[in-house]
Design a protein around this motif. Sequence first.
Motif, short mmCIF file in Angstrom:
data_model
loop_
_atom_site.label_atom_id
_atom_site.label_comp_id
_atom_site.label_asym_id
_atom_site.label_seq_id
_atom_site.Cartn_x
_atom_site.Cartn_y
_atom_site.Cartn_z
N ILE A 16 0.68 -1.13 -0.28
CA ILE A 16 0.02 0.06 0.15
C ILE A 16 1.13 1.63 0.18
O ILE A 16 0.62 1.95 -0.82
CB ILE A 16 -0.98 -0.20 0.98
N PHE A 17 2.05 1.11 0.79
CA PHE A 17 2.99 2.84 1.05
C PHE A 17 3.46 2.12 -0.13
O PHE A 17 3.85 3.74 -0.57
CB PHE A 17 3.67 2.33 1.79
N GLY A 18 4.00 1.79 -0.94
CA GLY A 18 4.50 2.11 -2.55
C GLY A 18 3.39 2.55 -2.84
O GLY A 18 3.99 3.23 -4.95
N ILE A 19 2.19 1.75 -3.03
CA ILE A 19 1.20 2.56 -4.45
C ILE A 19 0.68 3.98 -3.56
O ILE A 19 1.34 4.56 -4.99
CB ILE A 19 0.66 1.39 -4.06
N GLY A 68 7.53 4.95 -11.35
CA GLY A 68 6.56 5.47 -9.92
C GLY A 68 5.45 4.37 -10.93
O GLY A 68 4.14 3.58 -9.77
N LEU A 69 4.83 4.55 -12.38
CA LEU A 69 3.77 3.37 -13.10
C LEU A 69 3.85 1.73 -12.41
O LEU A 69 3.28 1.17 -12.15
CB LEU A 69 4.19 3.34 -14.61
N LYS A 70 5.33 1.47 -12.47
CA LYS A 70 5.54 -0.16 -12.00
C LYS A 70 5.54 0.02 -10.59
O LYS A 70 5.17 -1.10 -10.31
CB LYS A 70 7.37 -0.02 -12.26
N LEU A 71 5.62 1.03 -9.74
CA LEU A 71 5.25 0.80 -8.61
C LEU A 71 3.61 0.22 -8.34
O LEU A 71 3.33 -0.23 -6.98
CB LEU A 71 5.38 1.96 -7.23
N ILE A 72 2.75 1.37 -8.60
CA ILE A 72 1.00 1.17 -8.59
C ILE A 72 0.61 0.19 -9.45
O ILE A 72 -0.31 -0.76 -8.69
CB ILE A 72 1.25 2.41 -9.45
N ILE A 132 5.31 10.25 -6.78
CA ILE A 132 5.77 10.25 -8.05
C ILE A 132 5.64 10.55 -9.35
O ILE A 132 5.97 11.28 -9.90
CB ILE A 132 7.08 8.51 -8.14
N VAL A 133 5.33 9.89 -10.07
CA VAL A 133 3.75 9.99 -10.89
C VAL A 133 3.40 10.99 -11.26
O VAL A 133 3.34 12.04 -12.48
CB VAL A 133 2.58 8.39 -11.21
N ILE A 134 3.10 11.67 -10.32
CA ILE A 134 2.63 13.49 -10.61
C ILE A 134 3.55 14.61 -10.38
O ILE A 134 3.27 14.94 -11.13
CB ILE A 134 1.21 13.30 -8.90
N TRP A 135 4.23 14.04 -9.53
CA TRP A 135 5.63 15.02 -9.67
C TRP A 135 6.30 14.70 -10.87
O TRP A 135 6.17 16.32 -11.07
CB TRP A 135 6.43 14.67 -8.37
N SER A 136 6.27 13.88 -11.49
CA SER A 136 6.93 13.97 -12.84
C SER A 136 6.66 13.85 -13.81
O SER A 136 6.62 14.64 -14.74
CB SER A 136 7.71 12.26 -13.09
N VAL A 137 5.18 14.04 -13.81
CA VAL A 137 3.95 14.32 -14.88
C VAL A 137 4.44 15.85 -15.02
O VAL A 137 4.26 16.38 -16.28
CB VAL A 137 2.98 13.82 -15.05
#
Length: 499
Positions: free
Chosen positions: A236-239, A313-317, A245-250
């Motif tokens: 859950i923490f990883g998601i 980040g996508l891989k973590l989700i 991470i995805v929001i920041w990188s986008v």
Amino acid sequence: MNKTININLDGLAFKIEEEAYERLNSYLDTIKQRLGNNEEAQEVIADIESRIAELFQYKCQGCTIQLSDVEEIIHTIGEPTEIIDEEEVGEETSDSKSSGSSTSSTTYVGKRALYRDPDDRFLGGVCAGLGAYFDVDPLVFRIIAAVSAFASLGITVVIYIILWVAMPKAKSLGQRIEMRGGITFKKMGDNIKEEYEAVSSKFKEYKNKPNYKRMQNRANKTGDVMANGLYQLLNIFGIILGVGIVIWSVLSIMGLVGFFAFKDTLLGLAFTDGEHLLASVPDRFLSYMDQSLLTAASLLVIGIPFLVVLYLGLKLIFRFKSHGKFVGMTALILWISGIVLVFFTGIRIAKSFEESGSVSKVHAFQPTSSETIYLRASEYEISSSDREYLMDIDHLELFSEDGDLIVEGAPIINISQGEKFQMIIDKKARGLNDDDAAFNAETTEYSWSQNDSVIYLDKKFVIAEEALVRNQKVIINIQIPYGKSIEVSPYLDRFIDEY
């Protein structure tokens, strides 16, 4: 040619010679007869078969197991007649064998790896794994953990949980051996024999102490539940981390692309009250091709790390399977390409200064009867409605004048006496080739005028908008007739190089 048989041992498939299979089957049957058919004995037999299967896999991967291989394994483990049940012999023999077993040791060689020991665990096997790694009795680590758990106000518990998650569980025989440093094949056989004796001893001890076994089973189950719960929390923490991470990188990628797409407007609004003057600076120093190459290089050098972070980040989700090496190598190649493009563009810009050119023009002054020639500075800046200083670059100054970007430089004035009353204006510049250098020099603007004995000189020369800034210089050589004197205004004397 010997006949071969395909067998399945502990879930692993092997190809074995018929004679070797009969010897192995007879060996296992004899052990089963001596141990009996109760539940605990079946566990011991299953453990022996698992060790033999792992040993087969270690010794012969993809090849046919021969009789010599089976004999070597049986020799290292021991014949069934050598495996004596403690209940069938006297107490003295049992004590002797127990003492001999406890004092025997296996010589391990090589580097050790850190694993959790599932065969000697109370909760997660962390202390047992640390004991195996450091060759210390696990009881020492258990005592230290128990005492420090109270003294450290729970910090030790957190450390234990982190080690529980970080240390992999030693599931196979190879991992158990690696946990103690790794051994040769002969030592591996000796270790199997010791493990078998330890399993048999543990079986008899547990049979005599059922309460302890039930307690440890409950503890093991509790530990497994805690581990599963911890893994779920980490997932859950990883998601959550992946979403951040995805929001920041986008947002970073959008900001990067938006900056290069609208840099003129952004720089204009940020620094010049709506006038895009600073955004025009690169146009005066770099060609359109150089700016395009630098933009592409910057997008690669800065953007590729953001894309890699987005991918992670996508891989973590979503935890999708991917070719990590391929993605990593592709990103690295693109990033290095950006670095190479930066150096290539730098070399290209440097080459645009390679050749030098000059343009000279002779201007004859109107004769004057005055014995004194006066040099005065032109005051054209006073008439400017809006002139604002921006910055210095090398020997040049950048100004904003009526919304336009002006690049100016100070001339060099040389004064000499001669037969003629004239002025030679020598304009110099650099360029990619002779023609380019000559164009940059010729388009440099410099103004002057004469009113009888007064010569008005501009305090600055201006680089034309159609020319790139390429180390432009203006050298003014003034020659006055013999017998006449010259008077220079206080402002112009700073530009005089020779007099």
